[in-house]
Design a protein around this motif. Structure first.
Motif, PDB file in Angstrom:
ATOM      1  N   PHE A  38      16.754  36.467 -21.676  1.00  0.00           N
ATOM      2  CA  PHE A  38      15.613  34.600 -20.999  1.00  0.00           C
ATOM      3  C   PHE A  38      17.167  33.924 -20.134  1.00  0.00           C
ATOM      4  O   PHE A  38      18.049  34.403 -20.917  1.00  0.00           O
ATOM      5  CB  PHE A  38      15.181  34.459 -22.104  1.00  0.00           C
ATOM      6  N   PHE A  39      17.440  33.694 -19.412  1.00  0.00           N
ATOM      7  CA  PHE A  39      18.361  33.193 -18.679  1.00  0.00           C
ATOM      8  C   PHE A  39      17.933  31.358 -18.640  1.00  0.00           C
ATOM      9  O   PHE A  39      16.754  31.371 -17.987  1.00  0.00           O
ATOM     10  CB  PHE A  39      19.295  33.434 -17.276  1.00  0.00           C
ATOM     11  N   PRO A  40      18.778  30.282 -18.750  1.00  0.00           N
ATOM     12  CA  PRO A  40      17.886  29.374 -18.966  1.00  0.00           C
ATOM     13  C   PRO A  40      18.354  28.136 -18.134  1.00  0.00           C
ATOM     14  O   PRO A  40      18.425  27.443 -18.004  1.00  0.00           O
ATOM     15  CB  PRO A  40      18.057  28.651 -20.880  1.00  0.00           C
ATOM     16  N   THR A  41      18.024  28.658 -16.480  1.00  0.00           N
ATOM     17  CA  THR A  41      18.849  28.571 -15.594  1.00  0.00           C
ATOM     18  C   THR A  41      17.512  28.188 -15.126  1.00  0.00           C
ATOM     19  O   THR A  41      16.315  28.412 -15.025  1.00  0.00           O
ATOM     20  CB  THR A  41      19.075  29.505 -15.173  1.00  0.00           C
ATOM     21  N   ASP A 111      26.965  32.325 -20.091  1.00  0.00           N
ATOM     22  CA  ASP A 111      26.759  32.417 -21.167  1.00  0.00           C
ATOM     23  C   ASP A 111      25.697  32.621 -22.070  1.00  0.00           C
ATOM     24  O   ASP A 111      25.695  33.364 -22.758  1.00  0.00           O
ATOM     25  CB  ASP A 111      28.453  32.086 -21.627  1.00  0.00           C
ATOM     26  N   ASP A 112      25.266  31.948 -21.701  1.00  0.00           N
ATOM     27  CA  ASP A 112      23.571  31.091 -23.183  1.00  0.00           C
ATOM     28  C   ASP A 112      22.447  31.950 -22.520  1.00  0.00           C
ATOM     29  O   ASP A 112      21.584  31.317 -22.908  1.00  0.00           O
ATOM     30  CB  ASP A 112      23.960  30.195 -22.408  1.00  0.00           C
ATOM     31  N   ALA A 113      22.995  33.327 -22.157  1.00  0.00           N
ATOM     32  CA  ALA A 113      21.285  34.050 -22.226  1.00  0.00           C
ATOM     33  C   ALA A 113      21.166  34.669 -23.878  1.00  0.00           C
ATOM     34  O   ALA A 113      21.940  34.390 -24.541  1.00  0.00           O
ATOM     35  CB  ALA A 113      22.203  35.489 -21.478  1.00  0.00           C
ATOM     36  N   VAL A 114      19.780  34.848 -23.751  1.00  0.00           N
ATOM     37  CA  VAL A 114      18.704  34.625 -25.022  1.00  0.00           C
ATOM     38  C   VAL A 114      18.096  35.876 -25.302  1.00  0.00           C
ATOM     39  O   VAL A 114      17.868  36.641 -23.431  1.00  0.00           O
ATOM     40  CB  VAL A 114      18.368  33.577 -24.822  1.00  0.00           C
ATOM     41  N   ALA A 119      14.529  36.005 -26.631  1.00  0.00           N
ATOM     42  CA  ALA A 119      14.158  35.371 -24.964  1.00  0.00           C
ATOM     43  C   ALA A 119      12.522  34.891 -25.135  1.00  0.00           C
ATOM     44  O   ALA A 119      12.327  34.629 -24.241  1.00  0.00           O
ATOM     45  CB  ALA A 119      14.582  36.589 -24.404  1.00  0.00           C
ATOM     46  N   ILE A 120      11.394  36.080 -25.003  1.00  0.00           N
ATOM     47  CA  ILE A 120      10.686  35.586 -24.967  1.00  0.00           C
ATOM     48  C   ILE A 120       9.935  34.203 -25.408  1.00  0.00           C
ATOM     49  O   ILE A 120       9.703  33.322 -24.674  1.00  0.00           O
ATOM     50  CB  ILE A 120       9.392  36.859 -25.117  1.00  0.00           C
ATOM     51  N   ASP A 121       9.764  33.828 -26.785  1.00  0.00           N
ATOM     52  CA  ASP A 121       9.749  32.675 -27.114  1.00  0.00           C
ATOM     53  C   ASP A 121      10.386  31.499 -26.879  1.00  0.00           C
ATOM     54  O   ASP A 121       9.646  30.546 -26.235  1.00  0.00           O
ATOM     55  CB  ASP A 121      10.323  32.390 -28.993  1.00  0.00           C
ATOM     56  N   ARG A 122      11.619  31.851 -26.245  1.00  0.00           N
ATOM     57  CA  ARG A 122      12.459  30.167 -25.700  1.00  0.00           C
ATOM     58  C   ARG A 122      11.668  30.716 -23.747  1.00  0.00           C
ATOM     59  O   ARG A 122      11.403  29.313 -23.817  1.00  0.00           O
ATOM     60  CB  ARG A 122      14.225  31.250 -25.718  1.00  0.00           C
ATOM     61  N   TYR A 123      11.402  31.309 -23.314  1.00  0.00           N
ATOM     62  CA  TYR A 123      10.951  31.497 -22.183  1.00  0.00           C
ATOM     63  C   TYR A 123       9.439  30.937 -22.001  1.00  0.00           C
ATOM     64  O   TYR A 123       9.265  29.709 -21.427  1.00  0.00           O
ATOM     65  CB  TYR A 123      10.641  32.492 -21.317  1.00  0.00           C
ATOM     66  N   LEU A 124       9.312  30.981 -23.673  1.00  0.00           N
ATOM     67  CA  LEU A 124       7.498  30.725 -23.835  1.00  0.00           C
ATOM     68  C   LEU A 124       7.263  29.125 -23.659  1.00  0.00           C
ATOM     69  O   LEU A 124       6.758  28.611 -23.536  1.00  0.00           O
ATOM     70  CB  LEU A 124       6.257  31.340 -24.573  1.00  0.00           C
ATOM     71  N   GLU A 125       8.640  28.337 -24.283  1.00  0.00           N
ATOM     72  CA  GLU A 125       8.765  26.853 -25.325  1.00  0.00           C
ATOM     73  C   GLU A 125       9.302  26.228 -23.644  1.00  0.00           C
ATOM     74  O   GLU A 125       8.654  25.133 -23.469  1.00  0.00           O
ATOM     75  CB  GLU A 125       9.851  26.744 -26.079  1.00  0.00           C
ATOM     76  N   SER A 128      10.671  27.225 -18.645  1.00  0.00           N
ATOM     77  CA  SER A 128      11.231  27.553 -16.629  1.00  0.00           C
ATOM     78  C   SER A 128      12.229  28.368 -17.237  1.00  0.00           C
ATOM     79  O   SER A 128      12.164  28.926 -18.520  1.00  0.00           O
ATOM     80  CB  SER A 128      11.798  25.704 -16.730  1.00  0.00           C
ATOM     81  N   GLY A 129      13.539  28.856 -16.406  1.00  0.00           N
ATOM     82  CA  GLY A 129      13.812  29.280 -17.010  1.00  0.00           C
ATOM     83  C   GLY A 129      13.506  31.005 -16.347  1.00  0.00           C
ATOM     84  O   GLY A 129      12.761  30.960 -15.957  1.00  0.00           O
ATOM     85  N   HIS A 130      14.727  31.708 -16.099  1.00  0.00           N
ATOM     86  CA  HIS A 130      14.817  33.410 -16.583  1.00  0.00           C
ATOM     87  C   HIS A 130      14.473  34.453 -16.964  1.00  0.00           C
ATOM     88  O   HIS A 130      15.038  34.520 -18.171  1.00  0.00           O
ATOM     89  CB  HIS A 130      15.608  33.900 -14.774  1.00  0.00           C
TER      90      HIS A 130
END
Ligand SMILES: Nc1ncnc2c1ncn2[C@@H]1O[C@H](COP(=O)(O)OP(=O)(O)OP(=O)(O)O)[C@@H](O)[C@H]1O
Ligand SMILES: [Mg+2]
Length: 455
Positions: A38-41, A111-114, A119-125, A128-130
């Motif tokens: 997950f890339f939080p962009t 640099d802040d990839a998860v 990664a999936i949890d962060r994306y769902l939370e 946004s982001g990739h």
């Protein structure tokens, strides 16, 4: 220090041989992690569009050009207001595309990839982001230069995460690796797709800081691992049923002699094909599949979360003309990680049906009272295409072997499924089945591989 890397479609793992000891690298406490990043962009929001002075200049230039073209071609002239509106629309579209490309380029070296389930949890939370899931399944597909650069960057991020985690645990720099490869990559380009996949992985490994990598077929790696634990010399068939591919190797293993890999076969299908079949048969009808005029491939787009272009296409579609209640459900599926959440439900239902006869799953994030149910028999019927491919491959292997193998070493996550085990048993009745660790057989063998030796 050299490590073995199993860059799997669904899960990735790494291990190293240190003297007589095999050490598995731990990711968040576990010996493997979900191959997701997950890339939080933030993606560009069309609502952020503003006509800056520079963009106004572009609009004015477009209007001027349109007027000249109008006079030249003699068409019925459109009003200035209309020409202006058209020009703003073009500039807005170009702006969005530039923003999207910039966001993607930035994502590839963030640099802040998860990684992993996080990664999936962060994306769902965050909504946004990739999120990129199972990038391995894209490596053999026809990729435009930009898409190839993006996917190479993503693979590099994952390999660097593995390299640095391994270095931290082993207390030394890791610069060499043996990476597993399927016998046949999933590909839209025939054998050239496999070549492309290896080129991308080699380039990604270099970007990730590896000085040299070599590749070993995944079932050959699993055979090395099985060999290490076998006392008596015998012939075996390694059957590795994974998320994206099914790989088979015929080998002579065990005892004090070196293992010999005779041959390998591959099928570019695995657990994700069963997921897709289950989704199409039991989940997508709840979104109008078979009951509306929405073409079937739009549902495939929604179901295949690992395919970025398909996901983009699905998210852009307008379903407002679809009759209720499907229109609202499809719109919900398009937003806030809807397809990712649904895929989780599909896969967990498939896994549950390995242990239980029936499974029910609430889809309350789509519609308050909505749920989906399926039985093990439903799943077997839905996955008949994959199971018959597997059956055909096993039959082909059986017909090409001179003698029946002494054992079958079964590994890969899908080997936990009773319907997969049944197909293997039927193809090789009376052959002893050995159940390896479904998750760690390949990576253990990769760690034992001495490059330049067996291949
Ligand atoms: N108990 C289970 N029943 C059915 N399927 C399962 C079970 N556990 C895991 N799986 C499936 O196994 C697959 C993952 O297997 P594995 O980890 O061997 O794949 P991979 O190595 O990542 O993929 P590949 O080798 O194809 O690149 C997934 O499709 C997952 O849903
Ligand atoms: Mg695998």
């Amino acid at each position: 220090m050299r490590i073995g890397i199993d860059f799997g479609t669904s899960y990735s793992a790494a291990a190293a041989r240190i003297g007589g000891r095999l050490e598995h690298i731990r990711f968040g406490g576990l010996p493997q992690f979900r191959t997701a990043v997950f890339f939080p962009t933030a993606l560009p929001d069309p609502a952020d569009f503003r006509l800056t002075t520079a963009l106004e200049g572009e609009v004015a230039a477009l209007v001027r050009a349109a007027k000249v073209e109008q006079t030249r071609s003699g068409v019925i002239p459109r009003s200035d207001a209309q020409l202006h509106r058209d020009a703003v629309q073009i500039v807005r579209r170009q702006w969005l595309e530039t923003q999207r490309q910039e966001a993607e380029d930035a994502a590839a070296d963030l640099d802040d990839a998860v990684f992993g389930e996080d990664a999936i949890d962060r994306y769902l939370e965050e909504g946004s982001g990739h999120l990129v899931q199972s990038p391995k399944s894209m490596l053999g597909y026809d990729l435009l230069p930009r898409a190839r650069k993006t996917i190479t960057g993503i693979a590099a991020q994952i390999l660097e995460h593995i390299r640095l985690t391994a270095g931290g645990q082993l207390g030394t720099e890791v610069r060499l690796a043996t990476i597993g490869r399927p016998v046949r990559f999933r590909s839209s380009l025939g054998p050239a797709g496999g070549e492309q996949a290896l080129d991308i992985l080699a380039e990604a490994a270099q970007i990730a800081g590896f000085e040299a990598v070599d590749f070993l077929e995944e079932p050959a790696a699993a055979a090395l691992h099985y060999h290490a634990g076998s006392d008596t010399r015998h012939s075996t068939l390694v059957v590795d049923v994974g998320g994206g591919t099914t790989d088979i190797a015929h080998a002579q293993v065990g005892g004090s002699q070196a293992p010999v890999i005779h041959r390998a076969w591959g099928l570019p299908n695995g657990g994700t094909d069963v997921d897709l079949a289950l989704s199409m048969a039991h989940f997508m009808p709840l979104f109008g599949r078979g009951d509306t005029r929405v073409p079937a491939h739009h549902f495939v787009d929604a179901a295949m979360v690992q395919d970025m272009p398909r996901q983009r296409a699905f998210h852009k579609r307008d379903f407002s003309e679809v009759p209720a209640p499907y229109n609202a459900r499809l719109r919900t599926l398009q937003h806030d990680g809807g397809t990712t959440r649904l895929y989780r439900a599909v896969e967990s239902m498939k896994i549950r049906l390995s242990e239980h006869d029936d499974s029910r799953h609430a889809l309350d994030y789509i519609d308050a009272a909505l749920s989906v149910a399926a039985s093990r028999e439903d799943l077997r019927i839905a996955s008949v295409d994959f199971l018959s491919r597997l059956e055909r491959l096993l039959r082909e292997v059986a017909s090409e072997l001179e003698a029946r193998p002494d054992s079958i070493f079964l590994t890969g996550g899908m080997s936990r499924a009773p319907y997969v085990q049944a197909v293997v048993r039927e193809a090789f009745p009376n052959v002893r089945l050995v159940f390896g660790d479904p998750s760690l057989g390949v990576v253990s063998g990769l760690a034992d591989h001495a490059p330049g030796g067996l291949n």
